[in-house]
Structures are given as C-alpha cells and as structure tokens.
Write an enzyme that holds these catalytic residues in place. Structure first.
Site, mmCIF file in Angstrom:
data_model
loop_
_atom_site.group_PDB
_atom_site.id
_atom_site.type_symbol
_atom_site.label_atom_id
_atom_site.label_comp_id
_atom_site.label_asym_id
_atom_site.label_seq_id
_atom_site.Cartn_x
_atom_site.Cartn_y
_atom_site.Cartn_z
ATOM 1 N N GLU A 149 4.614 -5.247 7.325
ATOM 2 C CA GLU A 149 3.764 -4.232 7.961
ATOM 3 C C GLU A 149 4.096 -3.961 9.421
ATOM 4 O O GLU A 149 4.070 -2.813 9.867
ATOM 5 C CB GLU A 149 2.282 -4.631 7.849
ATOM 6 C CG GLU A 149 1.668 -4.395 6.470
ATOM 7 C CD GLU A 149 1.834 -5.583 5.546
ATOM 8 O OE1 GLU A 149 2.723 -6.420 5.794
ATOM 9 O OE2 GLU A 149 1.073 -5.676 4.568
ATOM 10 N N ALA A 196 0.861 -1.179 0.000
ATOM 11 C CA ALA A 196 0.000 0.000 0.000
ATOM 12 C C ALA A 196 0.900 1.232 0.000
ATOM 13 O O ALA A 196 2.078 1.152 0.361
ATOM 14 C CB ALA A 196 -0.871 -0.024 1.251
ATOM 15 N N GLU A 211 -0.195 -9.500 -0.596
ATOM 16 C CA GLU A 211 -1.592 -9.861 -0.310
ATOM 17 C C GLU A 211 -2.375 -10.017 -1.617
ATOM 18 O O GLU A 211 -3.207 -10.912 -1.754
ATOM 19 C CB GLU A 211 -2.214 -8.806 0.607
ATOM 20 C CG GLU A 211 -1.576 -8.868 1.999
ATOM 21 C CD GLU A 211 -2.035 -7.753 2.919
ATOM 22 O OE1 GLU A 211 -1.847 -6.570 2.552
ATOM 23 O OE2 GLU A 211 -2.575 -8.045 3.994
HETATM 24 N N1 3HC Z 1 4.727 3.294 -0.106
HETATM 25 C C1 3HC Z 1 5.195 4.510 -0.432
HETATM 26 N N2 3HC Z 1 6.441 4.723 -0.871
HETATM 27 C C2 3HC Z 1 7.240 3.641 -0.979
HETATM 28 C C3 3HC Z 1 6.812 2.348 -0.649
HETATM 29 C C4 3HC Z 1 5.466 2.186 -0.217
HETATM 30 N N3 3HC Z 1 4.971 0.999 0.099
HETATM 31 N N4 3HC Z 1 7.848 1.503 -0.854
HETATM 32 C C5 3HC Z 1 8.872 2.242 -1.303
HETATM 33 N N5 3HC Z 1 8.501 3.532 -1.375
HETATM 34 C C6 3HC Z 1 9.291 4.666 -1.891
HETATM 35 C C7 3HC Z 1 10.398 5.096 -0.948
HETATM 36 O O1 3HC Z 1 9.925 5.974 0.036
HETATM 37 C C8 3HC Z 1 11.324 5.782 -1.925
HETATM 38 O O2 3HC Z 1 10.761 7.036 -2.225
HETATM 39 P P1 3HC Z 1 11.640 8.309 -2.698
HETATM 40 O O3 3HC Z 1 12.511 7.824 -3.821
HETATM 41 O O4 3HC Z 1 10.641 9.302 -3.101
HETATM 42 O O5 3HC Z 1 12.423 8.680 -1.472
HETATM 43 C C9 3HC Z 1 11.217 4.918 -3.162
HETATM 44 O O6 3HC Z 1 9.974 4.242 -3.045
HETATM 45 C C10 3HC Z 1 12.325 3.922 -3.346
HETATM 46 O O7 3HC Z 1 12.455 3.166 -2.146
HETATM 47 P P2 3HC Z 1 13.868 2.714 -1.584
HETATM 48 O O8 3HC Z 1 14.827 3.845 -1.663
HETATM 49 O O9 3HC Z 1 13.613 2.103 -0.259
HETATM 50 O O10 3HC Z 1 14.293 1.625 -2.692
HETATM 51 P P3 3HC Z 1 14.982 0.226 -2.477
HETATM 52 O O11 3HC Z 1 15.121 -0.347 -3.818
HETATM 53 O O12 3HC Z 1 16.183 0.350 -1.605
HETATM 54 O O13 3HC Z 1 13.906 -0.633 -1.644
HETATM 55 C C11 3HC Z 1 11.735 -1.579 -1.169
HETATM 56 C C12 3HC Z 1 12.657 -0.914 -2.220
HETATM 57 C C13 3HC Z 1 12.300 -2.949 -0.798
HETATM 58 C C14 3HC Z 1 10.382 -1.734 -1.806
HETATM 59 C C15 3HC Z 1 11.667 -0.698 0.106
HETATM 60 O O14 3HC Z 1 11.377 0.619 -0.283
HETATM 61 C C16 3HC Z 1 10.638 -1.127 1.091
HETATM 62 O O15 3HC Z 1 10.893 -1.979 1.904
HETATM 63 N N6 3HC Z 1 9.448 -0.479 1.043
HETATM 64 C C17 3HC Z 1 8.427 -0.645 2.040
HETATM 65 C C18 3HC Z 1 7.616 -1.894 1.828
HETATM 66 C C19 3HC Z 1 6.527 -1.986 2.852
HETATM 67 O O16 3HC Z 1 6.696 -1.758 4.026
HETATM 68 N N7 3HC Z 1 5.330 -2.378 2.366
HETATM 69 C C20 3HC Z 1 4.177 -2.509 3.207
HETATM 70 C C21 3HC Z 1 3.338 -1.294 3.061
HETATM 71 S S1 3HC Z 1 1.980 -1.272 4.163
HETATM 72 C C22 3HC Z 1 0.793 -2.254 3.439
HETATM 73 O O17 3HC Z 1 0.975 -2.779 2.376
HETATM 74 C C23 3HC Z 1 -0.493 -2.349 4.217
HETATM 75 C C24 3HC Z 1 -1.408 -3.434 3.761
HETATM 76 O O18 3HC Z 1 -1.219 -4.611 4.469
HETATM 77 C C25 3HC Z 1 -2.826 -3.023 3.943
#
Ligand code: 3HC
Ligand code: NAI
Length: 709
Positions: free
Chosen positions: A137, A66, A115
């Site tokens: 998460e 998300a 998911e």
């Molecule tokens: N939402 C918003 N922005 C995100 C994002 C997400 N889920 N995942 C990555 N981004 C953004 C980062 O903030 C960054 O933004 P910027 O360039 O503007 O600063 C850009 O994407 C690139 O991210 P990274 O620099 O971290 O790139 P990497 O290649 O090193 O890593 C990644 C990529 C492995 C996808 C890492 O960003 C990551 O772990 N992201 C978070 C994943 C996460 O926690 N997902 C769960 C979200 S909550 C959810 O899904 C709820 C659901 O259950 C209802």
C-alpha cells in the site's frame, strides 16, 4: 452480472472460490465485498458447516488487494473513510465468524488480499513464483487499512512486520513461510488437499502451534521500552529514506504503534482515518497514476495500431561485456531465462564479464531468491568467448562496447555477417544516434537502440530507441524482450540523448554552473534531495561517471546548441584522472568503496570555491526548470510517444520525484502560465538558456495541460 464468488459445502467444509469474471486479477471491489458478506452470513448460520476455505480459481492471483480503480473516484475524505470501513468490516467478519477459516493462497496475495488471509485462522501457500505476498500500500501513498497494521505485527512481531509494511515489500511464498506469515508451504498441485486437511483438523479443535521469530526480536517487541526503541528507530529510518516526502510509511508506523499500545479496535480506527486522509492526497493520486501507467506499459507493444507479433528471444548475444554488458547478460538469464552468449575482444575481458554475471546470480542465491537448483540451471545458460561462435543462433544481439561510433560500426559490420535473418541488432549506446551506427549495414531495418541504465539489475527503465529505418517487428521484439527482463519499456525516437539523457544533460550542466559560481556541492545536492530526487546532481555525476556525463553533455551541446553548453569543470576533473565512483575519485572521497565527504581538492581543480555570499534561493528553480523546459521541447519533437511515457521515463530513469508524478505532471500542477513566468524571470537573470520554449508558451496561452483531466 456473473458472480465472482462460488460457495459449496463438502463434508462440513465450505469452499469459497473466488474468480472475478472478465478481470485479469481478483480484487476486492464493492461488488465482491457484498458477495462475501452474503456468503459469510450463510456460512455462519449453517450448522452443517464446521470450517471454511478461501481459495482463488483465477490462475496466478489469490487477491491483489482492494480495487485501486475505486480510489480514483473518491471525492472526499468522508467517502474514503466509508470505503475503508467497509473493507474493515468484511475482513473482521472472517476473523469473528466463529468457525475456522483457511486461506489457500496461490498467486498474488497483496494488500487487502493479505489482510483477508491474515484474518483467517490458518494460511497454506503454494510454492510458486507467482505467489507474492505483501502489503504494498505505501507504494500507492496509502497504508494497509483493513487491519494489516494490526494483524501482521501480532502474527510475526513488530520489527518483521514494519520491515514489510514500511517498504511495501512483496515476498515470495517461501520467505513468507520462513517469517511466519504462512503456516504451511506446499506444492501447488496439493494446495486444495492440504487446505482441506487443515480445515478438518481445525474444525476438530486442533490449535496450530506457531513458530516464534528470532528470540531477540520478540525480546524487543514484547516489552514497552523495547518497542519504543523499535518505533523510534523505524521512524528515523523512514524519514531518512523518504526525506519526509512520502507520508504513507509514517502513517503506517503510527497505525501499528497505536494499535499495539491501545488494542486492535483503536488501531483500526487510526488506520481508517489515516487512510481517508492519504487516499485523497495529491501524493497518493500521483503514485496511483504511476502504478496504472506502469501497468499499461506492461502490455504496450511499443507501437500504435496493428503491430506484428514479437519474435521469441531465447538466445541472446552480448558483445562487449564490461560494466554494462555483463549485467545486461546476467539480468537476461535471471529474468528472461535466455541462453546468453558473451563476446569480448580478449579472454581476460570475457572472463571478467562472466565473473560479474555469475556474481549477480550468486547474490540472488544468497538472498534466497533462487533455489540451488534454479541457480545451477541459470548459471549454465551463460557462456562466452572471443570468437563469433554461438552468436549465429542469436535472436537478439546487444552491443555494449566503448562509446565510439567507428568501433560500434565495425562491430556491427562483422556481427551482421554472423547472425541469421531474423536476428535483431541492438546497441546500448547512451548518446550515438542509432541511424549513424546502422549506416553501412546490409539490413539497417533490424537495428535499434536498447538503452539500459546502471546498475542494470536495479534500474527499472529501458529506452528502446527506434530510427526512421527500424522495422516494426524489430521494435516490438526488443520491447517484448525488455519487458521479459523485468523492465518498464518506453519506445523513444532516435535523437541526441534520446529522452532520459536529453533531460539529464541540461540539469547536470546547470549543477556544474552553480558549482563554478561558488555554490557548495552539499548545498546543490541537498537542495535537490529536498525537492525529492533520491540523490543530488553532483552525487549522480560521480555515480554515472564523469566521463559518461561529460560525453553526453558534449553530444547534446554539438547537436542542440549553446543552451546545452557544459562548463569546463568536468573536463578539468577528468584531466586529473577523476572518473567518479568507478575509480574512487570524483567530487567525493571514497574509502573502501564507500562514499565519504566532499573532496576539497575538487574545488581547486574546477577553480571555484564555495562562497557563502552566493544566494541559494534560485538553486532549486534553476535545476528544476531547466529540466522541465527541455522535457517540453523533447516531448514536442516527438522524442517520446506521449506524456505518460515522458513522465515514467523521468521517474524511473532519472529519479524525478514519483510523488510529483513526473516532470509533465508537475508542470500541470504548477500551472503552465506560472512555469512560463518563472522561466522568464530566470532567463532575465541567468541567460537565454532559460527562455521558455515556444510550445510551453503557446500551451500556457491557450490553457492546455499535458494531462488533461
Ligand atoms: N486494483 C485494481 N486493478 C488491479 C489491481 C488492484 N489491486 N492489481 C492489479 N490490477 C490490474 C492492473 O491494473 C492490470 O489491469 P489491466 O489489464 O486492465 O491494465 C491487471 O490487473 C493486471 O495487472 P499487471 O499487468 O500488473 O499483472 P502482473 O501479473 O504483472 O502483476 C500484480 C500482478 C502483482 C497483482 C500487480 O498488478 C500488482 O502489484 N498489483 C497491485 C497490488 C496492490 O498494490 N495491492 C494493494 C491495493 S490497495 C489495498 O489493498 C488497500 C487496503 O489495505 C485497504
Ligand atoms: P566498459 O568500458 O565497461 O565496457 C566496454 C567493453 O567493450 C569492454 O569489456 C571492452 O573490452 C569491450 N570491447 C571493446 N572493443 C570491443 C570489440 N571490438 N569487440 C568486443 N568487445 C569490445 O563500458 P560500459 O560502461 O559498459 O559502456 C558500454 C556501452 O554502454 C557504451 O556505449 C556506453 O555509452 C553505454 N552505456 C553506459 C552506461 C554506464 O553507466 N556506464 C549507461 C548506459 C549505457
């Protein structure tokens, strides 16, 4: 706005291709959700479509979950509930389309991304290092709430699912395949073809046979009694690990348990209401801030304005390959794929260093994090000797010899004569000012500090320390290489203790004072664990080494005066040959490498005994506030560039509770006037070292905050 989703139908198969314009990753924004809903409606009603494939056309990213940015805008539980319900509706749509869907996974498949994939009929994944799969998460203080807590345990079993969900683990595609999340693992080049074949087979009524995980697991998972056992032991483990400070894993556990007992619908209801509660909590807000701060640091060159490009580092030299040097070298090989040359003073030391580094590589192999081929290739990047040969072509040399100024100066003087013009020289010193080490060098401009933390392979932080004379190209080169090693890098000004040890020294000194006053080791440690630190300060002293801790305290005392005066206890412990875990003698007893209970002899040595009469109420404020006060001073002196770096440095370097957001964020939350009042009270009772620093007082007076909203 350009569409993120493109749909085309070929031979009865609908290809849903996702590529969010102008974004580095695919994520499920409100807009993306609406596009999906429209396309899925069409797909469901189109009689020519027999099956579908969900695939990303963005390199390295399937769907990263998300959109975390949207969480910041959630003003109430109600809004959070509506948001997550929307996500659930979309994901359920994939599962109930009436036509088989294949998820063709290439790149990060996380959170809501996984998911969605779980709601598909079949999953094919590309065997590529970028294909990370998981439900992270809980690391954001929320739970998988788009059906992850329901579908994952049904697919791979409760125990295996809890193992991933409760820790927020991300696993490579290979492992995801082994545990049954992914049905087929393929070379990236044939992902499309294999997905298409699977879709065609499914459309013709083929039912994939799923391998069940270990029989033992399912024996437990499949009967109510076994399951109760699994849940209660998972709950105990979570509480032990989080100290009750992180509600998200417990919430996830509740959602899984409820769903397994009462069915998918009821499970989804619980997921949604728990998400609504958590997403607007202070804990989640702080964890999300830490996520964004860490992400921002990934691309921060380390200096403001127009910075020179970092020099590529493919050859690394490490001089002094003891405890720190050997693991720095190993991590450089594993993460940055650098060619690493070790140098130490004699052959046995070089041999020991190489053995330690190889052991770290072997561990990665044993944990299936490296293939046999990769392991062999990386192992060959390590070499070593007692001479300077091999260091002439180094792009960067990191020195990690004993903490002794003269020795370090001598090593760098010799080193400078060996290396090329473009080589950056770095010291891993924990306390000695970089400018002093650089004295006498022909080219002090390429000298800086790279302060790693032990154990290097686990600790996420690196302080790059720059003195006034350090050239920008050297700074950005060291910072870029640190990031390549997988570290979160903060650039710190050259000053006694830099940032992390500057905050740590007064904290550890105060713990020593409490001991001297008759507070028991367990009381001190438990109090701080209760506050949220992963371990208490006395355990920490044993872990980092009593010699290292005392040396840092002495340096800071000499530089900054009496408020940083160490107690005599550590000196006496060292005189008794107690160095902590490293020689299995410290404040604790050790047996076979395992830490046991407090060693009562330690009290004899420091000359103080636990006294139950000593009041304990001030233990926590004394330890916390002495650190907070020092953090404000150091920030004001410009030791870190900003509050973001200060908070991240303390969370990743010291273990300051992440759910509190870091020391400066915590001060904002407490309120600066309240913090000043607490420090004044402590100062009256325990002495001037608690007197609130001028900066804190003035900020409290003017109503400023460290992180203005
Ligand atoms: N939402 C918003 N922005 C995100 C994002 C997400 N889920 N995942 C990555 N981004 C953004 C980062 O903030 C960054 O933004 P910027 O360039 O503007 O600063 C850009 O994407 C690139 O991210 P990274 O620099 O971290 O790139 P990497 O290649 O090193 O890593 C990644 C990529 C492995 C996808 C890492 O960003 C990551 O772990 N992201 C978070 C994943 C996460 O926690 N997902 C769960 C979200 S909550 C959810 O899904 C709820 C659901 O259950 C209802
Ligand atoms: P260590 O004692 O384990 O290793 C030092 C190594 O330097 C030994 O292998 C020794 O043989 C070698 N050495 C000594 N003189 C040498 C010379 N002239 N040429 C080549 N090699 C020489 O020490 P440790 O703990 O690895 O510390 C190294 C540096 O890292 C110190 O500056 C220390 O302050 C710093 N540091 C230590 C941390 C820790 O937790 N131990 C954490 C962060 C920094």
């Amino acid at each position: 706005m350009t569409a993120a989703l493109t749909a085309r139908v070929e031979r009865g198969i609908a290809w849903l291709e996702l590529d969010l314009p102008a974004e580095p990753v695919n994520k499920i924004t409100r807009g993306v959700r609406e596009e999906f809903e429209r396309v899925l409606d069409r797909l469901a009603s189109d009689p020519d479509v027999r099956a579908g494939i969900l695939i990303s056309r963005k390199a390295g990213s399937f769907i990263a979950g998300a959109d975390i940015d949207e969480f910041g805008g959630l003003a109430s539980r109600g809004e959070a509930h509506a948001l997550v319900r929307g996500g659930q509706v979309l994901v359920t749509r994939f599962a109930t389309l009436g036509k088989p869907m294949v998820a063709a996974i290439n790149g990060a498949c996380l959170g809501g991304g996984l998911e969605t994939a779980l709601a598909c009929t079949y999953r094919v994944a590309a065997d590529d290092p970028k294909t990370l799969i998981g439900l992270p998460e809980v690391q954001l203080g929320i739970l998988p709430a788009a059906g992850g807590c329901q579908r994952l345990p049904r697919l791979i079993g409760v125990r295996a699912a809890l193992d991933l969900i409760l820790a927020g683990k991300q696993v490579p595609a290979r492992r995801a395949h082994r545990i049954g999340i992914v049905d087929e693992l393929v070379h990236p080049a044939i992902l499309d073809r294999v997905a298409e074949e699977a879709a065609a087979r499914l459309a013709s009524g083929w039912q994939p046979k799923r391998r069940r995980a270990g029989l033992g697991d399912f024996a437990l998972d499949d009967n109510p009694l076994g399951r109760r056992l699994v849940f209660s032991s998972a709950r105990k483990q979570v509480l032990k690990k989080t100290g009750g400070h992180y509600p998200a894993p417990l919430a996830a556990l509740q959602a899984v348990e409820h769903g397994m007992k009462h069915g998918m619908e009821a499970g989804l209801d619980v997921e949604a209401s728990l998400f609504a509660e958590l997403a607007v909590s202070a804990v989640s807000r702080n964890l999300v801030r830490i996520f964004f701060a860490t992400t921002a640091l990934k691309k921060d060159p380390g200096l403001p304005g127009d910075t020179p490009a970092p020099h590529p580092v493919s050859n690394l030299g490490v001089v002094g390959v003891g405890f720190m040097g050997a693991s720095i070298g190993a991590v450089a090989v594993m993460k940055a794929q650098a060619d690493v040359r070790f140098k130490d003073r004699d052959v046995p030391s070089v041999g020991r260093g190489l053995a330690v580094a190889h052991r770290l590589l072997d561990e990665q192999r044993e944990r299936h994090r490296l293939t046999r081929f990769e392991h062999r290739r990386l192992s060959r990047l390590l070499s070593g000797g007692v001479g300077w040969d091999g260091l002439g072509r180094a792009d960067l040399v990191i020195e990690a010899v004993f903490e002794d100024l003269e020795l370090k100066q001598q090593v760098f003087a010799e080193l400078e004569a060996q290396v090329g013009e473009r080589c950056v020289l770095a010291s891993n010193t924990s306390t000695i000012p970089i400018a002093e080490i650089a004295q006498g060098l022909q080219r002090p401009d390429r000298m800086l500090g790279m302060h790693f933390f032990s154990p290097v392979e686990k600790m996420p932080l690196l302080e790059v320390i720059v003195s006034e004379g350090t050239a920008p190209w050297a700074t950005v080169t060291a910072a870029a290489f640190g990031r390549k090693m997988g570290k979160t890098v903060i650039v710190v000004r050259d000053s006694p203790g830099f940032w992390v040890n500057r905050l740590l020294a007064p904290y550890l000194n105060e713990a020593g004072r409490l001991l001297q006053e008759g507070v028991a080791v367990e009381t001190i440690d438990k109090t701080m664990v209760k506050f949220g630190f992963p371990v208490g300060p006395i355990t920490l002293i044993d872990e980092v080494g009593l010699d290292v801790a005392l040396n840092a305290s002495k340096v800071l005392h000499a530089a900054l005066g009496d408020r940083l005066q160490p107690t005599g206890g550590l000196q006496r412990m060292l005189e008794d040959g107690r160095f902590g875990r490293k020689n299995q003698r410290g404040f604790f007893r050790y047996e076979g490498g395992k830490r046991r209970d407090v060693d009562m002899a330690a009290y004899e040595i420091i000359g103080a005994h636990p006294d139950p009469q000593v009041p304990r109420d001030d233990v926590q404020p004394r330890l916390v506030y002495i650190m907070l006060n020092e953090a404000v001073r150091a920030l004001h002196e410009g030791i870190v560039r900003n509050t973001r770096d200060g908070d991240i440095g303390a969370v990743f370097g010291i273990g300051f509770p992440a759910f509190r957001g870091g020391p400066l964020r915590y001060l904002d939350e407490v309120g600066l006037p309240q913090a000043v009042a607490t420090l004044e009270t402590l100062a009256q009772q325990y002495g001037d070292r608690f007197a609130p620093c001028e900066r804190l007082v003035s900020m409290a007076r003017t109503g400023e905050a460290f992180h203005p909203q």
